[in-house]
Design an enzyme around this catalytic site. Structure first.
Site, short mmCIF file in Angstrom:
data_model
loop_
_atom_site.label_atom_id
_atom_site.label_comp_id
_atom_site.label_asym_id
_atom_site.label_seq_id
_atom_site.Cartn_x
_atom_site.Cartn_y
_atom_site.Cartn_z
N ASN A 153 0.85 -1.19 0.00
CA ASN A 153 0.00 0.00 0.00
C ASN A 153 0.88 1.24 0.00
O ASN A 153 1.79 1.35 0.83
CB ASN A 153 -0.88 0.02 1.26
CG ASN A 153 -1.93 1.12 1.18
OD1 ASN A 153 -2.87 1.02 0.42
ND2 ASN A 153 -1.74 2.17 1.96
N GLU A 154 0.62 2.13 -0.93
CA GLU A 154 1.32 3.41 -0.98
C GLU A 154 2.80 3.29 -0.58
O GLU A 154 3.26 3.91 0.38
CB GLU A 154 0.62 4.45 -0.10
CG GLU A 154 -0.74 4.82 -0.63
CD GLU A 154 -1.36 6.02 0.07
OE1 GLU A 154 -0.98 6.31 1.22
OE2 GLU A 154 -2.22 6.68 -0.55
N CYS A 159 14.90 4.98 3.48
CA CYS A 159 15.57 4.43 4.65
C CYS A 159 17.06 4.76 4.59
O CYS A 159 17.65 4.80 3.50
CB CYS A 159 15.35 2.92 4.70
SG CYS A 159 16.07 2.15 6.17
N GLU A 311 -8.22 5.04 -4.52
CA GLU A 311 -8.77 5.64 -3.30
C GLU A 311 -9.08 7.10 -3.51
O GLU A 311 -8.37 7.81 -4.21
CB GLU A 311 -7.74 5.59 -2.16
CG GLU A 311 -7.42 4.23 -1.62
CD GLU A 311 -6.42 4.34 -0.46
OE1 GLU A 311 -6.37 5.38 0.22
OE2 GLU A 311 -5.66 3.37 -0.26
N TRP A 319 -6.07 14.09 7.89
CA TRP A 319 -4.66 14.42 8.06
C TRP A 319 -4.29 15.84 7.66
O TRP A 319 -3.14 16.22 7.75
CB TRP A 319 -3.81 13.42 7.29
CG TRP A 319 -4.34 13.11 5.91
CD1 TRP A 319 -5.13 12.05 5.56
CD2 TRP A 319 -4.17 13.89 4.73
NE1 TRP A 319 -5.45 12.11 4.23
CE2 TRP A 319 -4.88 13.23 3.69
CE3 TRP A 319 -3.51 15.08 4.42
CZ2 TRP A 319 -4.95 13.72 2.39
CZ3 TRP A 319 -3.57 15.57 3.13
CH2 TRP A 319 -4.28 14.89 2.13
C1 GLA Z 1 -3.97 6.55 2.15
C2 GLA Z 1 -3.97 5.10 2.54
C3 GLA Z 1 -5.22 4.65 3.21
C4 GLA Z 1 -5.75 5.70 4.16
C5 GLA Z 1 -5.92 7.01 3.44
C6 GLA Z 1 -6.48 8.12 4.31
O1 GLA Z 1 -4.35 6.79 0.89
O2 GLA Z 1 -3.69 4.24 1.46
O3 GLA Z 1 -4.92 3.46 3.90
O4 GLA Z 1 -4.86 5.86 5.21
O5 GLA Z 1 -4.66 7.43 2.99
O6 GLA Z 1 -6.57 9.34 3.64
ZN ZN Z 2 17.27 0.40 5.39
#
Ligand code: GLA
Ligand code: ZN
Length: 674
Positions: A153-154, A159, A311, A319
């Site tokens: 995910n995203e 690092c 999404e 946020w």
């Molecule tokens: C991202 C994440 C989700 C969620 C949204 C909230 O896009 O992929 O899991 O946290 O942000 O805005």
């Molecule tokens: Zn590392």
């Protein structure tokens, strides 16, 4: 092929998003099924953050809950995008194998916490993440309802741990082969930083080559580290991709991207994605044009292949400093906007609003009240109802853009790493100026990278092409020679791909095509301006003012007349008053414009308008700037999207059609035969 594998698996616009039933007692699941079906949701993205539940210990896997969920959603007729859950590692794993924890730029090793938190060069992560993906693929390969795999995910971040440092040395060995090459490429004779052994290489962080926020003392090293980090994370993605592909070769695979995201070279990544998907979370202050720019970049990664809007929030984020509600109608408007720029699926984060932790105030289709009687639910439902009526011809339909904007992650990293000329120089802001002017003029824009084909375009715009690749410059020369129009700006053609300055005059490889030579660049402090007249109108010059000469002046025998070069505007003030700021050079059958400064929207609007006229690029419609119009072409006809982003009624004059009036904050899709 136009996203074929994906579209073969669906025959309608997918409408759904992240669903996390594992975070809820089973009693709620049935209620969810009912509410989601009634909202016309037809897809659910499952298993995004369940690693700890799926693998409670080293050799123990437990898919029982996921089995139940998969069964439930299938019985209820939903398609599934199945995520691999590797976007956040389990606490036990971090406890037993601390190599999985990342280290920050300042050298602090992270404890367990958060997500998107695994070191991409951790042996533990590289062992367990692909293994989990493999186990999921084996278990659900015959499930039948999976339309796509959603890896992790995203992905993102960076690092700076010791494992990464070691891996960086190896990456450099592969790239430069010899220490001499590396010393030369990074110009390590500067300040006597010459190295004699690969083990002497230290990664660039706060403790080593830090210069100022975001800046570095050794640009070549820092840009290489960005490349290395992006490649390292890509390696993680590829390991999961390969593990899954081996078992389910026919199910397309993606991961959710984030638009103009700094840390990862998505252009490179997209080669390893069966289709692009992305998460669109505009901040409150973004204009419709700025949002559209993200969609166009995502569509352009795979040169026009349609994408999935993985999404978006149905209402509110959690946020931002001020999390404003999406106003009534905006949910549909922004969903159609995604489609108007290439989305084939519209999805939300998330289906049910979580009960605890930091996303409890994030919007969802089903709110804490658990009722369909909410404004947001009704809007989701109304849109779902409309989307059901869109025929499948839209899926995979294309765009016909005559304008390309050059965008490259290496260039972005290179500009940001530069020590000088101005801390205000922001690549994306400068790109936006050109993009938004095209948007306001109702023409479609593609983004191109250095390997893309330029032949279909009439106009190529390359704002701040600071880091330049010789092969691409040759491609641009051919493009112009054969009739294309090229626009390039100040602070261009300065360094090569190793970040060594190009000797012999700027804009380096672009001197011939532009017919100019930039001798010096003046950085104007924030708020300070010079000015120029262009086509009889006065405009501001700001940020950077290049001092420009005809390239022939570099030749000592130059007699004062430069063939093919026209000076279109000159500075009005300062010691370089009367010297050129905008030039146009005839080159072969085409021409190259050099814009030696940064200006304001009125200039870009007029400049782009002039070019569209000169190049006879057809506007899709005549309309106010806050009305957006795009076209998608299928083999059967054209889908015309009209989006009114304003709070007033608007009239649009479409080519070959009568005027159409649209209500405030509204969308309309027209379909006409070719
Ligand atoms: C991202 C994440 C989700 C969620 C949204 C909230 O896009 O992929 O899991 O946290 O942000 O805005
Ligand atoms: Zn590392």
């Amino acid at each position: 092929m136009q996203n074929k594998k994906f579209n073969d698996r669906v025959n309608k616009v997918l409408y759904g998003g992240d669903y996390n039933p594992e975070q809820w007692p089973e009693e709620i699941w049935q209620e969810d099924m009912k509410l989601l079906k009634e909202a016309h949701i037809n897809e659910l993205t499952l298993n995004v953050f369940s690693w700890a539940a799926l693998q409670p210990s080293e050799d123990v896997y437990d898919f029982s809950k996921l089995d139940k969920i998969m069964k439930l959603v299938k019985e209820n007729g939903f398609k599934v995008m199945l995520a691999t859950s590797t976007g956040a590692h389990p606490a036990w794993m971090a406890h037993r194998h601390p190599d999985i924890l990342r280290t920050e730029f300042d050298g602090r090793r992270r404890k367990f916490g958060g997500r998107h938190n695994s070191c991409p060069n951790s042996k533990t992560y590289m062992k367990y993440a692909p293994l989990l993906a493999k186990k999921l693929a084996e278990r659900y390969k015959d499930y039948g309802n999976i339309v796509a795999w959603h890896i992790s995910n995203e992905y993102g971040g960076c690092c700076y741990c010791e494992n990464c440092e070691k891996a960086f040395r190896q990456w450099l060995k592969d790239k430069y082969k010899t220490i001499e090459n590396l010393n030369r490429a990074w110009n390590l004779d500067f300040w006597g930083h010459t190295i004699y052994d690969w083990d002497e290489i230290v990664l660039p962080d706060l403790r080593s080559e830090y210069f100022a926020p975001g800046r570095t003392q050794f640009q070549g090293m820092s840009v290489d580290y960005k490349r290395f980090n992006s490649d390292s994370i890509l390696k993680c993605y590829k390991a999961e991709y390969d593990a899954i592909k081996e078992i389910t070769p026919d199910i397309p695979i993606t991961t959710n991207l984030m638009g103009f995201y700094y840390d990862l070279d998505y252009k490179k990544w997209s080669k390893y994605m069966d289709f692009v998907s992305w998460d669109n979370y505009p901040s409150n202050d973004m204009s419709p044009a700025e949002i559209a720019m993200g969609h166009d970049l995502m569509r352009s990664l795979k040169q026009g292949q349609s994408f999935v809007l993985m999404e978006q929030t149905p209402s509110v984020t959690n946020w931002q400093p001020y999390n404003a509600l999406k106003r009534p109608g905006v949910l549909a408007l922004w969903s159609y906007q995604a489609m108007a720029h290439g989305a084939d699926a519209i999805q939300y984060f998330q289906m049910r609003r979580t009960k605890g932790a930091c996303e409890a105030l994030h919007g969802a289709v089903i709110d804490h009240v658990s009722s369909s009687n909410t404004r947001v639910y009704r809007e989701v439902q109304a849109l779902g109802n409309e989307l059901e009526n869109i025929d499948e011809g839209l899926l995979g339909s294309k765009f016909d853009s005559k304008i390309a904007i050059y965008f490259d992650w290496n260039n972005w990293w290179a500009i940001n790493a530069s020590a000088g000329p101005s801390q205000e120089l922001d690549y994306i802001k400068e790109l936006r100026k050109y993009y938004c002017a095209c948007f306001r003029n109702h023409v479609t824009v593609d983004f191109v990278g250095k390997d893309d084909d330029l032949s279909g375009y009439k106009l190529l715009i390359a704002p701040v092409l600071f880091m330049s690749d010789k092969a691409f410059a040759e491609k641009v020369e051919d493009f112009v020679k054969s009739g294309g129009t090229f626009v390039i700006t100040y602070f261009s053609g300065m360094v090569d791909e190793e970040y060594l300055y190009i000797l012999g005059g700027y804009p380096g490889y672009y001197k011939d095509v532009t017919g100019i030579w930039v001798e010096e660049s003046d950085a104007l402090p924030n708020g300070a301006t010079n000015s120029f007249f262009y086509n009889g109108k006065a405009y501001d010059a700001s940020l950077i003012c290049d001092i420009i000469h005809p390239v022939d002046e570099l030749n000592e025998s130059f007699k004062g007349k430069a063939d093919g070069l026209e000076i279109l505007a000159r500075y009005e003030m300062d010691f370089y008053a009367n010297t050129p700021v905008i030039t146009k050079n005839q080159y072969g059958k085409g021409r190259a414009y050099y814009i030696g400064t940064s200006s304001t929207d009125d200039f870009y609007d007029d400049f782009i308008k002039g070019l569209l006229k000169e190049l006879q690029i057809k506007l899709i419609a005549e309309a106010d700037a806050d009305v957006e119009v795009t076209e998608r072409y299928s083999k059967d006809g054209v889908y015309t999207f009209i989006l009114n982003h304003s709070n007033e009624e608007k009239t649009v004059q479409l080519q070959g059609k009568d005027a159409i009036t649209i209500a405030p904050i509204t969308t309309k899709i027209l379909y006409k035969d070719l």
